[in-house]
Design a protein around this motif. Sequence first.
Motif, PDB file in Angstrom:
ATOM      1  N   VAL A 127      26.256  13.799  56.772  1.00 14.37           N
ATOM      2  CA  VAL A 127      25.049  15.322  56.841  1.00 14.37           C
ATOM      3  C   VAL A 127      26.012  16.304  57.112  1.00 14.37           C
ATOM      4  N   PHE A 128      26.337  17.664  56.155  1.00 14.57           N
ATOM      5  CA  PHE A 128      27.199  18.738  56.844  1.00 14.57           C
ATOM      6  C   PHE A 128      26.859  19.372  57.906  1.00 14.57           C
ATOM      7  N   GLN A 129      27.200  20.610  58.363  1.00  9.95           N
ATOM      8  CA  GLN A 129      26.843  21.521  59.142  1.00  9.95           C
ATOM      9  C   GLN A 129      25.355  22.585  58.648  1.00  9.95           C
ATOM     10  N   ASP A 130      26.370  22.432  57.581  1.00  8.04           N
ATOM     11  CA  ASP A 130      25.190  24.657  56.921  1.00  8.04           C
ATOM     12  C   ASP A 130      24.051  23.412  55.696  1.00  8.04           C
ATOM     13  N   VAL A 151      11.765   9.296  45.537  1.00  4.50           N
ATOM     14  CA  VAL A 151      12.459  10.424  46.116  1.00  4.50           C
ATOM     15  C   VAL A 151      11.272  10.772  47.639  1.00  4.50           C
ATOM     16  N   GLN A 152       9.996  10.245  46.740  1.00  3.76           N
ATOM     17  CA  GLN A 152       8.752  10.626  47.821  1.00  3.76           C
ATOM     18  C   GLN A 152       8.602   9.597  49.305  1.00  3.76           C
ATOM     19  N   GLU A 153       8.604   8.529  48.655  1.00  2.49           N
ATOM     20  CA  GLU A 153       9.662   7.844  50.297  1.00  2.49           C
ATOM     21  C   GLU A 153      10.449   9.013  51.250  1.00  2.49           C
ATOM     22  N   MET A 154      10.944   9.213  50.330  1.00  6.96           N
ATOM     23  CA  MET A 154      12.488  10.028  51.157  1.00  6.96           C
ATOM     24  C   MET A 154      11.700  11.177  52.036  1.00  6.96           C
ATOM     25  N   ARG A 205      16.599  18.386  56.826  1.00  2.16           N
ATOM     26  CA  ARG A 205      15.400  17.461  56.683  1.00  2.16           C
ATOM     27  C   ARG A 205      15.500  16.942  55.534  1.00  2.16           C
ATOM     28  N   LEU A 206      15.543  18.152  54.466  1.00  6.86           N
ATOM     29  CA  LEU A 206      16.251  17.487  52.695  1.00  6.86           C
ATOM     30  C   LEU A 206      17.648  16.766  52.904  1.00  6.86           C
ATOM     31  N   CYS A 207      18.817  17.416  53.408  1.00  9.55           N
ATOM     32  CA  CYS A 207      19.946  16.889  53.953  1.00  9.55           C
ATOM     33  C   CYS A 207      19.949  14.810  54.342  1.00  9.55           C
ATOM     34  N   ILE A 208      19.417  15.030  55.338  1.00 13.19           N
ATOM     35  CA  ILE A 208      19.063  13.945  55.558  1.00 13.19           C
ATOM     36  C   ILE A 208      18.713  12.975  55.163  1.00 13.19           C
ATOM     37  N   ALA A 209      17.009  13.089  53.852  1.00 11.86           N
ATOM     38  CA  ALA A 209      17.246  12.352  53.036  1.00 11.86           C
ATOM     39  C   ALA A 209      17.945  11.812  52.075  1.00 11.86           C
ATOM     40  N   ARG A 210      18.831  13.150  51.652  1.00 16.57           N
ATOM     41  CA  ARG A 210      19.832  12.594  50.530  1.00 16.57           C
ATOM     42  C   ARG A 210      20.600  11.618  51.040  1.00 16.57           C
TER      43      ARG A 210
END
Length: 339
Positions: free
Chosen positions: A109-112, A146-149, A174-179
């Motif tokens: 998970v990146f900074q930006d 995808v929906q689960e994440m 949050r989306l970066c964490i999901a990915r």
Amino acid sequence: MSDTLLHRSASQDAEALLSVKGLKVHYPVRQGWRGRSLAVRAVDGVDLSLRAGQCLGLVGESGCGKSTIAQAILGLVPATSGHIRVDGHDITGGRRADPMQLARSAQMVFQDPMSSLNPRQTIREILAGPLRLHGMGNRDERDARVQEMLRLVGMKPDAASRRPDEFSGGQRQRLCIARALILNPKLVICDEPVSALDVSIRAQIINLLLELKDELGIALLLISHDLGVVEHMSDRIAVMYLGRIVEEGGWREIFTDPAHPYTRALISAIPDPLHRDQAPERLRGEIPSPLNPPPGCAFHPRCPVAMDRCSAGANPEFTTIGPDHRGRCHLIESELQDA
């Protein structure tokens, strides 16, 4: 070293999800047009271990080599020497792990969050991309994942059809964490995951990461210069200075009884509204160049309690302070000998 300590060390390595031993990452440079070859010692002999379900905080000033360690663990930069194993996969050496296998074991998970999301893709395309690349499931199964994440990170299902610029900074993280979690990795490296967010949003992302760590049983390597965040999230902490670990231990030992002068200076700089009259310990000078580190202890030019032996001889070795606490300082050695 006693047989008991050898047995304990071997058992810890066997249980470790992440094992880093003697890691060095040097970048060769040339001084001038016809100058001699030098090397930037970004990481200069680092040992780390991390078990599943743990969070290890890696702290230090900017430029000390924290992000370089993360990139070496993920195989993004070559190690000059040393050994790295992630979930049983060798990252260094002759039998290096396949990058696809490594990606299923470790993610980042990146900074930006904005710069790490493709602005031309929808969230569904961004999250489903790793699944498609690894050949996991058909289209319906990928959509269900995808929906689960999205649910797991606290986002609504309709987010899948939108693009990154339609979300706030906290939602994008949050989306970066999901990915990062979509492939079910066992290790997630968080490189300054909340430093680009508003203060009001940071606590939400920190709590989300802790909840996911407990729910999924993943290991977190948290890289940060914010000791308040590190104290809240970490089970163990490693303090880094100029490419080397100078102190390591449980969070309680590090924050209640710091042994290294550098660690004490970092902790004293944490704002404390209950003790406003206590001035932080100030370090003199600037961080030395990794091209030409000082002799002896690399911290001695800035250390407020430096002794003559600190500037001469070899860099101090790790000294065991307690069961889960060790430091690299001549002062620690002297205090233990006097005790």
